[in-house]
Write a protein that holds these residues in place. Sequence first.
Motif, PDB file in Angstrom:
ATOM      1  N   GLU A  63       0.827  -1.197   0.000  1.00  0.00           N
ATOM      2  CA  GLU A  63       0.000   0.000   0.000  1.00  0.00           C
ATOM      3  C   GLU A  63       0.862   1.248   0.000  1.00  0.00           C
ATOM      4  OE1 GLU A  63      -2.693  -0.246   3.273  1.00  0.00           O
ATOM      5  OE2 GLU A  63      -3.431  -2.191   2.659  1.00  0.00           O
ATOM      6  N   TRP A  64       2.183   1.086   0.082  1.00  0.00           N
ATOM      7  CA  TRP A  64       3.073   2.235   0.124  1.00  0.00           C
ATOM      8  C   TRP A  64       2.976   3.006  -1.178  1.00  0.00           C
ATOM      9  CZ3 TRP A  64       8.315   2.265   2.891  1.00  0.00           C
ATOM     10  CH2 TRP A  64       8.171   1.734   4.161  1.00  0.00           C
ATOM     11  N   GLU A  65       2.990   4.309  -1.053  1.00  0.00           N
ATOM     12  CA  GLU A  65       3.021   5.193  -2.204  1.00  0.00           C
ATOM     13  C   GLU A  65       4.456   5.199  -2.744  1.00  0.00           C
ATOM     14  OE1 GLU A  65       2.995   9.975  -2.705  1.00  0.00           O
ATOM     15  OE2 GLU A  65       1.600   9.100  -1.280  1.00  0.00           O
ATOM     16  N   ARG A  66       4.583   5.138  -4.039  1.00  0.00           N
ATOM     17  CA  ARG A  66       5.936   5.185  -4.616  1.00  0.00           C
ATOM     18  C   ARG A  66       6.496   6.583  -4.436  1.00  0.00           C
ATOM     19  NH1 ARG A  66       6.917   0.734  -8.527  1.00  0.00           N
ATOM     20  NH2 ARG A  66       5.087  -0.559  -8.293  1.00  0.00           N
ATOM     21  N   LYS A  67       7.702   6.638  -3.928  1.00  0.00           N
ATOM     22  CA  LYS A  67       8.340   7.921  -3.661  1.00  0.00           C
ATOM     23  C   LYS A  67       9.608   8.029  -4.491  1.00  0.00           C
ATOM     24  CE  LYS A  67       6.173   8.348   0.648  1.00  0.00           C
ATOM     25  NZ  LYS A  67       5.583   9.434   1.272  1.00  0.00           N
ATOM     26  N   ARG A  68      10.006   9.251  -4.772  1.00  0.00           N
ATOM     27  CA  ARG A  68      11.191   9.488  -5.580  1.00  0.00           C
ATOM     28  C   ARG A  68      12.430   9.421  -4.695  1.00  0.00           C
ATOM     29  NH1 ARG A  68      12.198  12.550 -10.622  1.00  0.00           N
ATOM     30  NH2 ARG A  68       9.999  12.164 -10.890  1.00  0.00           N
ATOM     31  N   VAL A  69      13.361   8.561  -5.064  1.00  0.00           N
ATOM     32  CA  VAL A  69      14.647   8.468  -4.378  1.00  0.00           C
ATOM     33  C   VAL A  69      15.745   8.595  -5.425  1.00  0.00           C
ATOM     34  CG1 VAL A  69      13.811   7.064  -2.452  1.00  0.00           C
ATOM     35  CG2 VAL A  69      14.689   5.952  -4.493  1.00  0.00           C
ATOM     36  N   GLU A  70      16.955   8.777  -4.960  1.00  0.00           N
ATOM     37  CA  GLU A  70      18.102   8.930  -5.856  1.00  0.00           C
ATOM     38  C   GLU A  70      18.214   7.733  -6.801  1.00  0.00           C
ATOM     39  OE1 GLU A  70      22.923   8.843  -5.508  1.00  0.00           O
ATOM     40  OE2 GLU A  70      21.783   9.438  -3.754  1.00  0.00           O
ATOM     41  N   SER A  71      18.494   8.005  -8.074  1.00  0.00           N
ATOM     42  CA  SER A  71      18.592   6.923  -9.061  1.00  0.00           C
ATOM     43  C   SER A  71      19.768   5.986  -8.777  1.00  0.00           C
ATOM     44  CB  SER A  71      18.700   7.492 -10.478  1.00  0.00           C
ATOM     45  OG  SER A  71      19.869   8.281 -10.595  1.00  0.00           O
ATOM     46  N   GLY A  72      20.781   6.470  -8.057  1.00  0.00           N
ATOM     47  CA  GLY A  72      21.938   5.640  -7.727  1.00  0.00           C
ATOM     48  C   GLY A  72      21.768   4.832  -6.448  1.00  0.00           C
ATOM     49  N   THR A  73      20.536   4.729  -5.945  1.00  0.00           N
ATOM     50  CA  THR A  73      20.292   3.963  -4.717  1.00  0.00           C
ATOM     51  C   THR A  73      20.651   2.506  -4.945  1.00  0.00           C
ATOM     52  OG1 THR A  73      18.554   5.454  -3.994  1.00  0.00           O
ATOM     53  CG2 THR A  73      18.530   3.241  -3.061  1.00  0.00           C
ATOM     54  N   SER A  74      21.520   1.981  -4.065  1.00  0.00           N
ATOM     55  CA  SER A  74      21.989   0.610  -4.246  1.00  0.00           C
ATOM     56  C   SER A  74      21.756  -0.281  -3.037  1.00  0.00           C
ATOM     57  CB  SER A  74      23.481   0.616  -4.581  1.00  0.00           C
ATOM     58  OG  SER A  74      24.211   1.234  -3.540  1.00  0.00           O
ATOM     59  N   ILE A  75      21.407   0.313  -1.890  1.00  0.00           N
ATOM     60  CA  ILE A  75      21.173  -0.475  -0.680  1.00  0.00           C
ATOM     61  C   ILE A  75      19.868  -0.011  -0.038  1.00  0.00           C
ATOM     62  CG2 ILE A  75      22.027  -1.044   1.629  1.00  0.00           C
ATOM     63  CD1 ILE A  75      24.855  -0.520   0.634  1.00  0.00           C
ATOM     64  N   ILE A  76      19.033  -0.960   0.328  1.00  0.00           N
ATOM     65  CA  ILE A  76      17.797  -0.689   1.055  1.00  0.00           C
ATOM     66  C   ILE A  76      17.927  -1.389   2.404  1.00  0.00           C
ATOM     67  CG2 ILE A  76      15.302  -0.989   1.130  1.00  0.00           C
ATOM     68  CD1 ILE A  76      16.164   0.800  -1.171  1.00  0.00           C
ATOM     69  N   ILE A  77      17.798  -0.624   3.497  1.00  0.00           N
ATOM     70  CA  ILE A  77      17.950  -1.172   4.839  1.00  0.00           C
ATOM     71  C   ILE A  77      16.607  -1.079   5.564  1.00  0.00           C
ATOM     72  CG2 ILE A  77      19.147  -0.958   7.043  1.00  0.00           C
ATOM     73  CD1 ILE A  77      21.373   0.561   5.516  1.00  0.00           C
ATOM     74  N   PRO A  78      16.062  -2.212   6.018  1.00  0.00           N
ATOM     75  CA  PRO A  78      14.811  -2.148   6.779  1.00  0.00           C
ATOM     76  C   PRO A  78      15.046  -1.556   8.166  1.00  0.00           C
ATOM     77  CG  PRO A  78      15.642  -4.393   6.739  1.00  0.00           C
ATOM     78  CD  PRO A  78      16.553  -3.575   5.860  1.00  0.00           C
ATOM     79  N   VAL A  79      14.150  -0.702   8.603  1.00  0.00           N
ATOM     80  CA  VAL A  79      14.216  -0.096   9.941  1.00  0.00           C
ATOM     81  C   VAL A  79      13.108  -0.746  10.777  1.00  0.00           C
ATOM     82  CG1 VAL A  79      14.022   2.040  11.264  1.00  0.00           C
ATOM     83  CG2 VAL A  79      15.103   2.066   9.009  1.00  0.00           C
ATOM     84  N   PRO A  80      13.465  -1.398  11.900  1.00  0.00           N
ATOM     85  CA  PRO A  80      12.471  -2.122  12.688  1.00  0.00           C
ATOM     86  C   PRO A  80      11.543  -1.197  13.487  1.00  0.00           C
ATOM     87  CG  PRO A  80      14.578  -2.186  13.816  1.00  0.00           C
ATOM     88  CD  PRO A  80      14.812  -1.511  12.482  1.00  0.00           C
ATOM     89  N   SER A  81      10.497  -1.782  14.063  1.00  0.00           N
ATOM     90  CA  SER A  81       9.585  -1.051  14.954  1.00  0.00           C
ATOM     91  C   SER A  81      10.352  -0.614  16.192  1.00  0.00           C
ATOM     92  CB  SER A  81       8.429  -1.958  15.373  1.00  0.00           C
ATOM     93  OG  SER A  81       7.626  -2.255  14.268  1.00  0.00           O
ATOM     94  N   PRO A  82      10.047   0.484  16.801  1.00  0.00           N
ATOM     95  CA  PRO A  82       8.874   1.327  16.569  1.00  0.00           C
ATOM     96  C   PRO A  82       9.073   2.373  15.481  1.00  0.00           C
ATOM     97  CG  PRO A  82      10.064   2.180  18.444  1.00  0.00           C
ATOM     98  CD  PRO A  82      10.791   0.935  17.980  1.00  0.00           C
TER      99      PRO A  82
END
Length: 81
Positions: free
Chosen positions: A15-34
């Motif tokens: 359900e997340w809205e697509r957001k604009r990020v840098e085109s050179g993004t190479s790492i996605i890190i999950p951030v836990p709760s809270p």
Amino acid sequence: FYSIDLQEKVLGDTEWERKRVESGTSIIIPVPSPNSGLLAIGETSISYIKEGCDISAVSMTATSIVAYGMIDPDGSRFLIG
């Protein structure tokens, strides 16, 4: 963005809205709760993306990030290098 259902072993839309990020993004890190959300690591910026919120981003000199680690269990601090 996509969601991964580990129990059903399927990939689906979120359900997340697509957001604009840098085109050179190479790492996605999950951030836990809270805090929840994710960090998008690019060549010249680091962005924090959380559902329903604006993107928070910081610029940096062009660099190659090769490693990261979570410092606090709640995801409030990461070591990135």
